[in-house]
Scaffold this active site. Structure first.
Site, short mmCIF file in Angstrom:
data_model
loop_
_atom_site.label_atom_id
_atom_site.label_comp_id
_atom_site.label_asym_id
_atom_site.label_seq_id
_atom_site.Cartn_x
_atom_site.Cartn_y
_atom_site.Cartn_z
N ASP A 1 -4.27 -13.21 3.66
CA ASP A 1 -5.23 -12.38 3.85
C ASP A 1 -6.88 -12.71 3.04
O ASP A 1 -7.31 -12.35 3.53
CB ASP A 1 -5.06 -10.59 4.42
CG ASP A 1 -4.69 -10.26 2.90
OD1 ASP A 1 -4.76 -10.43 2.17
OD2 ASP A 1 -3.73 -8.69 3.62
N HIS B 1 -5.95 -7.01 -0.48
CA HIS B 1 -6.06 -6.06 -0.55
C HIS B 1 -5.30 -5.41 -2.24
O HIS B 1 -4.56 -6.47 -3.05
CB HIS B 1 -5.97 -4.95 0.46
CG HIS B 1 -6.20 -5.24 1.70
ND1 HIS B 1 -5.83 -6.18 2.60
CD2 HIS B 1 -7.65 -4.83 2.31
CE1 HIS B 1 -6.68 -5.73 3.77
NE2 HIS B 1 -8.17 -5.61 3.51
N ASP C 1 -2.66 -10.72 -2.43
CA ASP C 1 -2.75 -10.42 -1.26
C ASP C 1 -4.56 -9.46 -1.15
O ASP C 1 -4.61 -9.20 -2.12
CB ASP C 1 -2.60 -8.99 -0.30
CG ASP C 1 -2.62 -8.14 0.59
OD1 ASP C 1 -2.37 -8.74 2.08
OD2 ASP C 1 -3.68 -7.22 0.86
N HIS D 1 0.39 -1.28 -0.01
CA HIS D 1 -0.22 -0.22 0.23
C HIS D 1 0.98 1.29 0.19
O HIS D 1 0.47 2.36 -0.21
CB HIS D 1 -1.23 -0.27 1.24
CG HIS D 1 -1.95 -0.75 1.23
ND1 HIS D 1 -3.07 -1.08 0.15
CD2 HIS D 1 -2.25 -1.99 2.18
CE1 HIS D 1 -3.50 -2.15 0.31
NE2 HIS D 1 -3.68 -2.56 1.14
N1 Q9C Z 1 -12.33 1.48 8.35
C1 Q9C Z 1 -2.90 -5.22 3.94
O1 Q9C Z 1 -3.15 -5.84 4.11
N2 Q9C Z 1 -8.25 -1.67 7.09
N3 Q9C Z 1 -2.78 -4.26 4.80
C2 Q9C Z 1 -8.91 -0.37 7.30
C3 Q9C Z 1 -10.29 0.46 7.68
C4 Q9C Z 1 -6.52 -1.17 6.73
C5 Q9C Z 1 -4.51 -3.80 5.12
C6 Q9C Z 1 -10.46 0.00 8.18
C7 Q9C Z 1 -6.48 -2.85 5.88
C8 Q9C Z 1 -4.79 -2.71 5.39
C9 Q9C Z 1 -0.76 -4.80 3.95
ZN ZN Z 2 -4.19 -7.11 2.41
#
Ligand code: Q9C
Ligand code: ZN
Length: 649
Positions: free
Chosen positions: A281, A190, A188, A149
């Protein structure tokens, strides 16, 4: 009859040099007061402990982390960002650190963050360099904080430096490494927004990301991860996003995307090296991901990539928040890198309808750049889809989070893949012992039908999709090819029955009369496989929902069939090949075949179940088998089949 030796690949397995990198110093990055957080030090500890106790790390080259040099980090990030991350852990920042973190999106910072960030980036560089040089075949960097990210001037989503992007630029800039084209696969759950932006206009890097998107509502919650984002300028076509429309995606969905997008494009792109942003994930059991990829699924995804870049693959950990899920997934991947056979269940669930839709729009969007994507996906494939759970039709998808975990387990039968609280695959643990017992025992599997054609039979061992077969074959868990093939003639009657089958459409199914009679002859192709593989073939030939937690045909059955001549398998009695018939011994190894039983024969004779000649496709496959197997000329084969199809029972 001639025995044909087939190649065995077993000797190379311990010769693969696989690197693994772990360093406890990356655990010093944690929340300021150690408040609970999904991205915590136990993630990499859990993976490392699992790989050690499974004996994996002992078979790898273990590397320790190195801090990345600023000049490499600066190939991806701006100077102000690098300065910030370098200094954030120093005392001067003590009073400001939390405030700075709170202004960032999903970021915490502490005294250990700077070092961990430098180590994570440097570690991916380190393993990538060794793989590029050929000192290692492949490697896994168990790093944190994750990276994908992180953008040019921004830490976000638990990521400080973009480890994979930094290592990618390192490889491309070190000209003497000879790495000019890199494929980044980001699995991943995301979207890898930071990596996408880094290589947006760069045709040397093909960035592929499959992620939950939900039309821009899933983190990082914008349109960057949409399928329309394909890169720009010289980089146009070198950015591929596969945005899921819903959660609950699993092995079948990911494999469909691999088979119909990633793998063909990888073939055409022909990378010099592959870097995987290996977040776990999307694994079943992950608290953030809501998907259900099994360890077996990850192993398949990785194995399919090993055919490219001469196997030069680097995995770098990204997300993944269920300790047991990520450990088991990582273990499955390491077994693939070490060229172990994959020991887990098969996937029989179909992709979602939405998955086929997404695959189609992605192919449409990118076909101008990748000619391999130009063809329509066959409708007979697209029609194989998982039903949408009823509960979700009546309620909004995103409001269904509470039932989601339940649904994952209940709605889509992932065949053997049930998971307990510790995320261990239950069927695996139950089935693992019979599998290892039966994997040492050879039998001859004698076939009289389309399996006589070797490429067709191999799908039942290796898995995949054969022309004319509508269903994805899971293959056997043990994917080793038959050790030997030979042909024999037996005094049994071959005949064809039933009007239609799923695989061949209108036409017959080949049967063997279970009783022998001297005036009959049948040509049979004998494959020397293990009793474990025979069980998986039985399972696939009978298309049953039996979960294989125990074998269909075990050693007791073997004794029994030798004595009685045949044995009926209760668990697959609805299948057409539920009757295992013993045909004698060949070099001290029992010969087994599968066919219908005597009560079926009565039904054929009485006309209750029709006899029916094979379809043209089916007959051609049988002929091909006999001809390529060197048994009959084409003419002889055609009349052999014709006689079996026309002679009354
Ligand atoms: N409502 C990785 O898996 N979530 N990052 C925030 C806010 C963040 C995930 C939720 C998720 C980040 C590397
Ligand atoms: Zn992730």
């Amino acid at each position: 009859m001639e025995a044909v030796e087939t190649a065995s690949r077993s000797t190379s397995r311990s010769l693969r040099r696989v690197g693994i990198l772990y360093d406890e110093r990356m655990c010093r990055h944690h929340t300021p007061d150690d408040e609970p957080h999904p991205e915590n030090p136990n993630r990499i500890r859990a993976i490392w402990n699992k790989l050690q106790s499974a004996g994996i790390s002992q078979r790898c080259e273990v590397l320790s982390a190195k801090e990345a040099e600023d000049k490499y980090i600066l190939s991806v990030h701006g100077k102000s960002h690098v300065d910030l991350i370098r200094n954030i852990s120093s005392q001067q920042y003590n009073s400001r650190r939390n405030r700075i973190a709170s202004k960032l999106n999903s970021i915490y910072l502490n005294e250990g963050s700077s070092e961990a960030a430098y180590l994570a980036a440097g570690s991916v560089i380190e393993v990538a360099k060794r793989v590029a040089k050929g000192e290692l075949d492949s490697a896994f960097a168990i790093v944190r904080p994750p990276g994908h990210h992180a953008e040019h001037d921004e830490a976000m989503g638990f990521c400080l430096f973009n480890n994979v992007a930094i290592a990618t630029n390192f490889l491309l800039n070190e000209k003497e490494l000879g790495i000019n084209k890199i494929l980044i696969v980001d699995w991943d759950v995301h979207h890898g927004n930071g990596t996408q932006k880094t290589f947006w206009k760069d045709p040397r890097v093909l960035f592929f990301s499959v992620h939950r998107h939900e039309f821009g509502s899933f983190y990082p919650s914008n349109d960057d991860g949409d399928y329309t984002m394909i890169g720009e300028g010289p980089g146009a076509g070198y950015n591929i996003n596969v945005p899921w429309e819903n959660g609950r995606c699993g092995d079948a969905d990911y494999l469909a995307v691999w088979d119909h997008i990633l793998i063909p494009v990888a073939k055409q792109f022909n990378p010099d090296m592959i870097l995987i942003s290996a977040g776990f994930d999307a694994a079943v059991g992950d608290p953030l991901g809501g998907c259900c990829v099994t360890p077996y699924g990850y192993a398949m995804l990785l194995r399919k990539l090993m055919d490219f870049a001469r196997g030069k693959i680097v995995l770098a950990l990204e997300g993944g928040y269920n300790l047991a899920s990520i450990s088991n997934s990582a273990l499955a991947c390491m077994e693939v890198l070490l060229d172990e056979k994959i020991v887990t269940g098969s996937t029989e669930a179909y992709p979602f309808e939405s998955t086929w839709r997404v695959i189609q729009v992605v192919r449409q969007e990118l076909k101008a750049f990748w000619s391999v994507l130009a063809d329509e996906v066959p409708t007979k494939l697209i029609s194989q889809k998982a039903p949408i759970p009823k509960i979700l039709i009546s309620s909004c998808d995103s409001e269904a989070e509470d039932v989601e975990e339940l649904l994952q387990e209940v709605i889509r039968p992932l065949s053997t893949l049930r998971v307990d609280e510790d995320c261990r695959v239950l069927a695996e643990s139950a089935s693992v012992s019979w599998r290892s017992d039966l994997s040492n025992i050879d039998i001859w599997y004698a076939t009289f039908g389309s399996n006589m054609w070797k490429p067709r039979f191999l799908f039942y061992i290796e898995g995949g999709q054969v022309d004319g077969m509508q269903k994805l074959c899971s293959g056997s868990m043990d994917k080793r090819p038959p050790k030997e093939i030979l042909w024999k003639i037996f005094p049994h009657r071959l005949f064809f029955g039933r009007e239609s089958t799923r695989t061949w459409g209108l036409g017959g199914v080949a049967f063997l009369h279970p009783e022998s009679k001297n005036e009959d002859i049948v040509h049979m192709c004998l494959y020397r496989i293990t009793l474990e593989q025979f069980n998986d073939v039985l399972h696939q030939e009978n298309i049953s929902s039996y979960d294989m937690s125990s074998p269909l045909f075990d050693l007791t059955s073997l004794d029994c069939v030798k004595e009685k001549g045949s044995i009926n398998l209760e668990a697959v009695k609805k299948g057409w090949y539920h009757n295992v018939v013993y045909l004698g011994m060949e070099r001290d190894i029992p010969i087994l075949t599968m066919t219908c039983d005597l009560s079926d024969i009565e039904n054929f004779k009485s006309g209750k179940v029709p006899l029916h000649a094979p379809s043209e496709d089916y007959a051609n496959t049988l002929v091909k088998g006999l001809v390529e197997g060197g048994q009959l000329s084409e003419e002889e084969a055609v009349s052999y089949i014709k006689e079996a199809a026309t002679k009354p029972l």
